[in-house]
Structures are given as structure tokens and as C-alpha cells.
Design a protein around this motif. Sequence first.
Motif, PDB file in Angstrom:
ATOM      1  N   ALA A  54     -43.766 -64.492  18.970  1.00  0.00           N
ATOM      2  CA  ALA A  54     -44.369 -63.701  19.797  1.00  0.00           C
ATOM      3  C   ALA A  54     -44.435 -64.184  21.004  1.00  0.00           C
ATOM      4  O   ALA A  54     -44.518 -65.543  21.226  1.00  0.00           O
ATOM      5  CB  ALA A  54     -45.664 -63.116  19.137  1.00  0.00           C
ATOM      6  N   LEU A  55     -45.064 -63.561  22.301  1.00  0.00           N
ATOM      7  CA  LEU A  55     -44.689 -64.042  23.458  1.00  0.00           C
ATOM      8  C   LEU A  55     -46.035 -64.939  23.752  1.00  0.00           C
ATOM      9  O   LEU A  55     -46.116 -65.773  24.527  1.00  0.00           O
ATOM     10  CB  LEU A  55     -44.887 -62.717  24.481  1.00  0.00           C
ATOM     11  N   ASP A  56     -47.034 -64.617  22.960  1.00  0.00           N
ATOM     12  CA  ASP A  56     -48.183 -65.511  22.878  1.00  0.00           C
ATOM     13  C   ASP A  56     -48.108 -66.628  22.118  1.00  0.00           C
ATOM     14  O   ASP A  56     -49.112 -67.462  22.010  1.00  0.00           O
ATOM     15  CB  ASP A  56     -49.433 -64.790  22.432  1.00  0.00           C
ATOM     16  N   GLY A  57     -47.096 -67.057  21.636  1.00  0.00           N
ATOM     17  CA  GLY A  57     -46.698 -68.172  20.746  1.00  0.00           C
ATOM     18  C   GLY A  57     -46.920 -68.030  19.104  1.00  0.00           C
ATOM     19  O   GLY A  57     -46.619 -69.117  18.485  1.00  0.00           O
ATOM     20  N   ALA A  58     -47.578 -67.048  18.747  1.00  0.00           N
ATOM     21  CA  ALA A  58     -47.476 -66.817  17.274  1.00  0.00           C
ATOM     22  C   ALA A  58     -46.324 -66.611  16.634  1.00  0.00           C
ATOM     23  O   ALA A  58     -45.467 -65.578  17.048  1.00  0.00           O
ATOM     24  CB  ALA A  58     -48.584 -65.411  17.195  1.00  0.00           C
ATOM     25  N   ALA A  59     -46.266 -67.068  15.462  1.00  0.00           N
ATOM     26  CA  ALA A  59     -44.993 -66.874  14.490  1.00  0.00           C
ATOM     27  C   ALA A  59     -45.204 -65.366  13.951  1.00  0.00           C
ATOM     28  O   ALA A  59     -46.179 -64.970  13.459  1.00  0.00           O
ATOM     29  CB  ALA A  59     -45.071 -68.009  13.389  1.00  0.00           C
ATOM     30  N   ILE A  60     -44.034 -64.906  13.810  1.00  0.00           N
ATOM     31  CA  ILE A  60     -43.833 -63.635  13.285  1.00  0.00           C
ATOM     32  C   ILE A  60     -42.733 -63.829  12.057  1.00  0.00           C
ATOM     33  O   ILE A  60     -41.805 -64.375  12.310  1.00  0.00           O
ATOM     34  CB  ILE A  60     -43.133 -62.492  14.099  1.00  0.00           C
ATOM     35  N   GLU A  61     -43.230 -63.366  11.028  1.00  0.00           N
ATOM     36  CA  GLU A  61     -42.309 -63.398   9.725  1.00  0.00           C
ATOM     37  C   GLU A  61     -42.177 -61.810   9.290  1.00  0.00           C
ATOM     38  O   GLU A  61     -43.133 -61.616   8.762  1.00  0.00           O
ATOM     39  CB  GLU A  61     -42.442 -64.491   8.897  1.00  0.00           C
ATOM     40  N   ARG A  62     -40.824 -61.384   8.947  1.00  0.00           N
ATOM     41  CA  ARG A  62     -40.594 -60.071   8.216  1.00  0.00           C
ATOM     42  C   ARG A  62     -39.905 -60.308   7.037  1.00  0.00           C
ATOM     43  O   ARG A  62     -38.885 -61.077   7.279  1.00  0.00           O
ATOM     44  CB  ARG A  62     -40.033 -59.279   8.906  1.00  0.00           C
ATOM     45  N   GLU A  63     -40.523 -59.891   5.799  1.00  0.00           N
ATOM     46  CA  GLU A  63     -39.565 -60.514   4.685  1.00  0.00           C
ATOM     47  C   GLU A  63     -39.492 -58.981   3.682  1.00  0.00           C
ATOM     48  O   GLU A  63     -40.472 -58.450   3.673  1.00  0.00           O
ATOM     49  CB  GLU A  63     -40.193 -61.438   3.847  1.00  0.00           C
ATOM     50  N   TYR A  64     -38.209 -59.036   3.186  1.00  0.00           N
ATOM     51  CA  TYR A  64     -38.034 -57.763   2.332  1.00  0.00           C
ATOM     52  C   TYR A  64     -37.066 -58.084   1.282  1.00  0.00           C
ATOM     53  O   TYR A  64     -36.389 -59.027   1.208  1.00  0.00           O
ATOM     54  CB  TYR A  64     -37.590 -56.441   2.959  1.00  0.00           C
ATOM     55  N   ILE A  65     -37.242 -57.360   0.188  1.00  0.00           N
ATOM     56  CA  ILE A  65     -36.389 -57.465  -0.943  1.00  0.00           C
ATOM     57  C   ILE A  65     -35.901 -56.053  -1.436  1.00  0.00           C
ATOM     58  O   ILE A  65     -36.653 -55.120  -1.393  1.00  0.00           O
ATOM     59  CB  ILE A  65     -36.966 -58.187  -2.249  1.00  0.00           C
ATOM     60  N   GLN A  66     -34.590 -55.914  -1.753  1.00  0.00           N
ATOM     61  CA  GLN A  66     -34.014 -54.595  -2.020  1.00  0.00           C
ATOM     62  C   GLN A  66     -33.525 -54.851  -3.506  1.00  0.00           C
ATOM     63  O   GLN A  66     -32.745 -55.895  -3.740  1.00  0.00           O
ATOM     64  CB  GLN A  66     -32.899 -54.140  -1.322  1.00  0.00           C
ATOM     65  N   PHE A  67     -34.066 -54.254  -4.655  1.00  0.00           N
ATOM     66  CA  PHE A  67     -33.756 -54.908  -5.784  1.00  0.00           C
ATOM     67  C   PHE A  67     -34.038 -53.330  -6.839  1.00  0.00           C
ATOM     68  O   PHE A  67     -34.867 -52.586  -6.745  1.00  0.00           O
ATOM     69  CB  PHE A  67     -34.797 -55.581  -6.465  1.00  0.00           C
ATOM     70  N   HIS A  68     -32.835 -53.078  -7.660  1.00  0.00           N
ATOM     71  CA  HIS A  68     -32.797 -52.119  -8.802  1.00  0.00           C
ATOM     72  C   HIS A  68     -33.210 -50.558  -7.705  1.00  0.00           C
ATOM     73  O   HIS A  68     -33.811 -49.700  -8.357  1.00  0.00           O
ATOM     74  CB  HIS A  68     -33.817 -51.952  -9.583  1.00  0.00           C
ATOM     75  N   GLY A  69     -32.433 -50.457  -6.548  1.00  0.00           N
ATOM     76  CA  GLY A  69     -32.706 -49.274  -5.924  1.00  0.00           C
ATOM     77  C   GLY A  69     -33.962 -49.118  -5.255  1.00  0.00           C
ATOM     78  O   GLY A  69     -34.256 -47.984  -4.557  1.00  0.00           O
ATOM     79  N   GLN A  70     -34.933 -50.092  -5.163  1.00  0.00           N
ATOM     80  CA  GLN A  70     -36.291 -50.160  -4.499  1.00  0.00           C
ATOM     81  C   GLN A  70     -36.220 -50.983  -3.414  1.00  0.00           C
ATOM     82  O   GLN A  70     -36.107 -52.205  -3.700  1.00  0.00           O
ATOM     83  CB  GLN A  70     -37.144 -50.365  -5.624  1.00  0.00           C
ATOM     84  N   THR A  71     -36.888 -50.647  -2.256  1.00  0.00           N
ATOM     85  CA  THR A  71     -37.315 -51.769  -1.372  1.00  0.00           C
ATOM     86  C   THR A  71     -38.896 -52.076  -1.353  1.00  0.00           C
ATOM     87  O   THR A  71     -39.481 -51.367  -1.416  1.00  0.00           O
ATOM     88  CB  THR A  71     -36.983 -51.162   0.185  1.00  0.00           C
ATOM     89  N   TYR A  72     -38.934 -53.370  -1.268  1.00  0.00           N
ATOM     90  CA  TYR A  72     -40.138 -54.034  -1.251  1.00  0.00           C
ATOM     91  C   TYR A  72     -40.335 -54.907   0.057  1.00  0.00           C
ATOM     92  O   TYR A  72     -39.660 -55.409   0.450  1.00  0.00           O
ATOM     93  CB  TYR A  72     -40.398 -54.658  -2.393  1.00  0.00           C
ATOM     94  N   ASN A  73     -41.513 -54.567   1.004  1.00  0.00           N
ATOM     95  CA  ASN A  73     -41.950 -55.250   1.739  1.00  0.00           C
ATOM     96  C   ASN A  73     -42.924 -56.329   1.681  1.00  0.00           C
ATOM     97  O   ASN A  73     -44.131 -55.860   1.026  1.00  0.00           O
ATOM     98  CB  ASN A  73     -42.173 -54.562   3.269  1.00  0.00           C
TER      99      ASN A  73
END
Length: 220
Positions: free
Chosen positions: A78-97
Motif C-alpha cells: 500500500a502507499l503507506d508501506g503496509a503489505a497487501i496479500e490476496r489469496e484465492y483457491i478455485q477447487f471443484h467449481g467453488q472459489t475460496y478466498n
Amino acid sequence: MTKWLLILGAVLVAMAAAGFAAWEHSPRQEIVRSQAAVRAAASWHLHTERVFLNIPPETVDLDVVCPDFQHGIARSTALDGAAIEREYIQFHGQTYNRVAKEWQPAKSPASKFWDCDQHGTLLDGDGNSLPYAAILDDATIRRGELRQSGFGNCRDYEILIPVPTNVLEREYRFVLCINEVDHLPRETRRTPRGSDHEDVKLYSEWNAHTEPRLPADFPR
């Protein structure tokens, strides 16, 4: 007469062999081989670093295991230096965040980043390249240098495809770097219109996994 017929026959055979060798080693034939190799692939890893003007860069890692597993992680700052992480999994037709260190099913399924039924013809899933079919139908292909990329060697193929319907970019130009042993891509590179940074995608771990690698905390 027989002597000259034999000589003519030998010349014609030599010319045919030379023509076949030139065709077999042409840039277009390497694209054909690469298309077949990608169609047969069952798993791979894709890594990209996105660089933006005045914005911290973003790295994205994606693991794909066909027919229905994708695990993506995007990291930025982020602009303030904070780390940003986005993670997802698509498995058996379903999406998980992953939200607050927990896996939560998405309310609606997301579109697949890669379609395992079509990835042999839809190479444009990485945002840098266009489908193999478009390359073979319309592209001008120029063979480049053999070089190091990621964990191995690959040869550059500069690809130019006309896009007359795009008023902003009449030609789509990118580089596809192909390993000459397995004919699978190791890298795609492109400088988007109006950008001063080259976008680079790295491919690795082709066919290295037959089963999804699920995180230890993923609900089973």
C-alpha cells in the motif's frame, strides 16, 4: 540417359529433404509444436511482476492443476508501506478466498483464470500473449536468440499480429520464449501501449504435479 535420370533423382531427393528440414525447423512449426505441448500439459506455475508508475509493484503467483484447481496469491504494498496479500483457491467449481487467515467460500463463483479444456488454444490468459490459433493464422513470427529464463533455456519468438479493428493499437506485438526440448513456454513479454515498462510472465513446473497442493489450513 539412365545416368542423368539417377542424378536428377538424387538432386530432387536432396531438394525435398532440404525443403522438409527448413519447414520442420521453421518458426511456425515450433509454434505448432508448442501448441500441442501446452494442450497436453496438466499442471504449471505462472509468476508475474507487475510494475506501475508511481505505484509499488505487484507480484502474482498462480498454480494450476487440471482439470479444476487454481491457487493464486497476489502481493503488493500500500502507499503507506503496509503489505497487501490476496489469496484465492478455485477447487471443484467453488472459489475460496482467504479472509482474516480463514478460508471463506465466495458468494458467487469467479471466472476461471485458465480453462483446462481450452488452454491449448487460449494462451492469452496471461494478459501478454494471444491464442496459438491467432498466431498460426495471422502472425508474422521471427526467431530470436536462445537465452536463460527462469530455471532453464528458451528461444525467443517475436510475434506480430495485426488487429485492424483496434483503433488504439493496430498491431499486437509480444515475445514468446519456448524451451527447445519440451516446446513449452518459459516466458511471455510485452510492453503495453502507453507503458514504459515491459510486462514479464514466467512459466515453470510444467507437469510437475498430478494432484492439487492444498494449504494445511484449507477446509477438506
